[in-house]
Scaffold this active site. Structure first.
Site, PDB file in Angstrom:
ATOM      1  N   ARG A 149      -7.174  -0.343  -7.149  1.00  0.00           N
ATOM      2  CA  ARG A 149      -7.588   0.674  -6.176  1.00  0.00           C
ATOM      3  C   ARG A 149      -7.797   1.974  -6.947  1.00  0.00           C
ATOM      4  O   ARG A 149      -6.878   2.451  -7.624  1.00  0.00           O
ATOM      5  CB  ARG A 149      -6.556   0.870  -5.064  1.00  0.00           C
ATOM      6  N   ASP A 182      -2.694  10.558  -1.830  1.00  0.00           N
ATOM      7  CA  ASP A 182      -2.947   9.494  -2.793  1.00  0.00           C
ATOM      8  C   ASP A 182      -3.321  10.050  -4.162  1.00  0.00           C
ATOM      9  O   ASP A 182      -3.165   9.362  -5.163  1.00  0.00           O
ATOM     10  CB  ASP A 182      -4.054   8.578  -2.283  1.00  0.00           C
ATOM     11  N   ARG A 241       0.857  -1.193   0.000  1.00  0.00           N
ATOM     12  CA  ARG A 241       0.000   0.000   0.000  1.00  0.00           C
ATOM     13  C   ARG A 241       0.886   1.234   0.000  1.00  0.00           C
ATOM     14  O   ARG A 241       2.113   1.144   0.047  1.00  0.00           O
ATOM     15  CB  ARG A 241      -0.905   0.002   1.241  1.00  0.00           C
ATOM     16  N   GLY A 242       0.235   2.398  -0.058  1.00  0.00           N
ATOM     17  CA  GLY A 242       0.953   3.655  -0.122  1.00  0.00           C
ATOM     18  C   GLY A 242       1.107   4.089  -1.566  1.00  0.00           C
ATOM     19  O   GLY A 242       1.602   3.324  -2.407  1.00  0.00           O
ATOM     20  N   ALA A 243       0.691   5.308  -1.870  1.00  0.00           N
ATOM     21  CA  ALA A 243       0.607   5.747  -3.265  1.00  0.00           C
ATOM     22  C   ALA A 243       1.890   5.532  -4.069  1.00  0.00           C
ATOM     23  O   ALA A 243       1.863   4.910  -5.139  1.00  0.00           O
ATOM     24  CB  ALA A 243       0.169   7.212  -3.314  1.00  0.00           C
ATOM     25  N   ASN A 288      -6.324  12.062   0.727  1.00  0.00           N
ATOM     26  CA  ASN A 288      -5.418  11.296   1.586  1.00  0.00           C
ATOM     27  C   ASN A 288      -6.266  10.461   2.540  1.00  0.00           C
ATOM     28  O   ASN A 288      -7.491  10.575   2.572  1.00  0.00           O
ATOM     29  CB  ASN A 288      -4.476  12.223   2.357  1.00  0.00           C
ATOM     30  N   LYS A 289      -5.603   9.624   3.322  1.00  0.00           N
ATOM     31  CA  LYS A 289      -6.300   8.717   4.227  1.00  0.00           C
ATOM     32  C   LYS A 289      -7.359   9.466   5.036  1.00  0.00           C
ATOM     33  O   LYS A 289      -7.118  10.562   5.534  1.00  0.00           O
ATOM     34  CB  LYS A 289      -5.292   8.050   5.167  1.00  0.00           C
ATOM     35  N   GLN A 307      -3.139   2.037  10.431  1.00  0.00           N
ATOM     36  CA  GLN A 307      -1.839   2.124   9.764  1.00  0.00           C
ATOM     37  C   GLN A 307      -0.852   2.968  10.557  1.00  0.00           C
ATOM     38  O   GLN A 307       0.356   2.738  10.489  1.00  0.00           O
ATOM     39  CB  GLN A 307      -2.002   2.707   8.353  1.00  0.00           C
TER      40      GLN A 307
END
Length: 381
Positions: free
Chosen positions: A98, A253, A64-66, A263-264, A212
């Site tokens: 995603r 993201d 995960r993570g852009a 973003n998250k 996270q």
């Protein structure tokens, strides 16, 4: 984990995390991932032999993570080519894995273009697959280099905004080496401040519902000997009110053409708190996260995650191969849940956007477009 005050000895750094690597065992090439769903309890590698396995890893947040999703997507195309699978089909599967993280599609399309260009030149399947792998490796190296430049630009900005050092930084979700080919985005700035002796405290939001921050950022902070404290997301307001936050650093993201940032989920409330308390709110992301084809925040597709992530407490050991969970219920059976993976922060709440090409402040569409024009990267196609 609560407070961590130990400082790592000067000049002594932990070994780099092996988050993602290409491997070629006798049975054929594979993509090896550090399974982030198993952290912090154990460091377990996940081996992807084909694109469907990689797509599952992406959707279950094992990777995960852009920025890292872009790298993983590029290697996914190379994996399909090397294994003799349908590259066009693989490209489609990866792009749809995603919807919000723009880097994923960027990495997939960039490597796929190189593959198809090699095919059009008349190269055989093995040579075309080799060209795809070479491009994925270039993308990986570029992301690592971008991480280092963002860290330097970000620390310089912090020192300008907050002269005197002793920075107390609040962050959300995870933006370290686990999301990047290098040391990360927002976390990399805090790490640079730590190494320079200018980080007083890293405040780590736990980042519900998948934690996270608690599982991954706290893990990375402890691993690097940083002074940090973990807090529940809804405790952030009290920190601001007590004057304990000097700056907020988050990743992204997707960044729309007007400077709106996805973003998250939980990032937008922090931006509102920061604005009210006159605290800098800084976004750190590579140029590949900018999507000039998306006009504004309202046009960003926000991924909706399964409601069970909210209504159940789960552990990685409760997740079946198809991604289904069987956790402990914390809500009435059948309770409906609202579970967006991201929220949107408008540009007027953002003090600056830090990229590997420089800093944008104030955040405007014109400034963002000019920065992208100066970049050697193709941001979106």
């Amino acid at each position: 984990m609560a407070d961590q005050d130990a400082q790592s000895p000067v000049g002594i750094e932990p070994p780099a995390l092996s988050v993602l690597r290409w491997d070629e065992p006798p049975e054929g090439p594979v993509l090896v991932l550090l399974d982030q769903t198993r952290l912090p309890a154990e460091e377990v590698e996940l081996v992807c032999t084909d694109v469907p396995a990689l797509v599952r890893a992406i959707q279950t947040l094992a990777v995960r993570g852009a920025p890292l999703l872009g790298v993983a997507g590029g290697y996914g195309v190379a994996l399909a080519a090397a294994r003799g699978y349908d590259v066009a089909e693989a490209t489609g599967l990866l792009e749809r894995a995603r919807p919000t993280a723009v880097n994923l599609g960027y990495g997939v399309r960039r490597v796929a273009r190189v593959y198809w260009a090699a095919v059009e030149k008349g190269l055989d399947a093995e040579q075309a697959a080799g060209a795809a792998l070479a491009e994925a490796r270039v993308l990986h190296r570029e992301d690592a280099a971008a991480s280092g430049r963002m860290a330097r630009f970000g620390l310089a900005l912090l020192d300008e905004l907050l002269p005197g050092g002793g920075h107390r930084i609040l962050t959300h979700c995870n933006t370290g080496a686990l999301v990047s080919g290098g040391e990360g985005t927002a976390f990399a700035v805090a790490l640079q401040a730590h190494r320079a002796g200018r980080l007083r405290r890293l405040w780590v939001d736990e980042t519900r519902p998948l934690l996270q921050g608690a599982r991954l950022t706290a893990y990375e902070a402890a691993r690097n000997g940083m002074a940090y404290s973990l807090l529940t997301d809804n405790a952030a307001g009290s920190l601001f009110a007590a004057g304990e936050v000097d700056a907020v650093l988050i990743g992204a993201d997707r960044i729309a053409a007007d400077g709106s940032v996805a973003n998250k989920v939980g990032s937008y409330p922090l931006a509102v708190l920061a604005k009210y308390h006159h605290v800098p709110f800084i976004v750190v992301a590579p140029i590949t996260t900018v999507d000039l084809d998306t006009a504004g925040g309202e046009a960003i597709i926000v991924e909706q995650r399964p409601g069970r992530e909210v209504t159940e407490l789960t552990s990685p050991h409760m997740v079946s191969p198809d991604g289904e969970t069987g956790g402990l219920l914390v809500a009435p059976v059948g309770a409906p849940a609202y579970n967006p993976a991201f929220d949107i922060t408008p540009p007027e709440l953002i003090t600056a956007i830090v990229t590997e090409e420089g800093v944008i402040s104030p955040v405007t569409g014109v400034g963002l477009a000019e920065l992208c024009a100066r970049s050697s990267q193709v941001t979106i196609s």
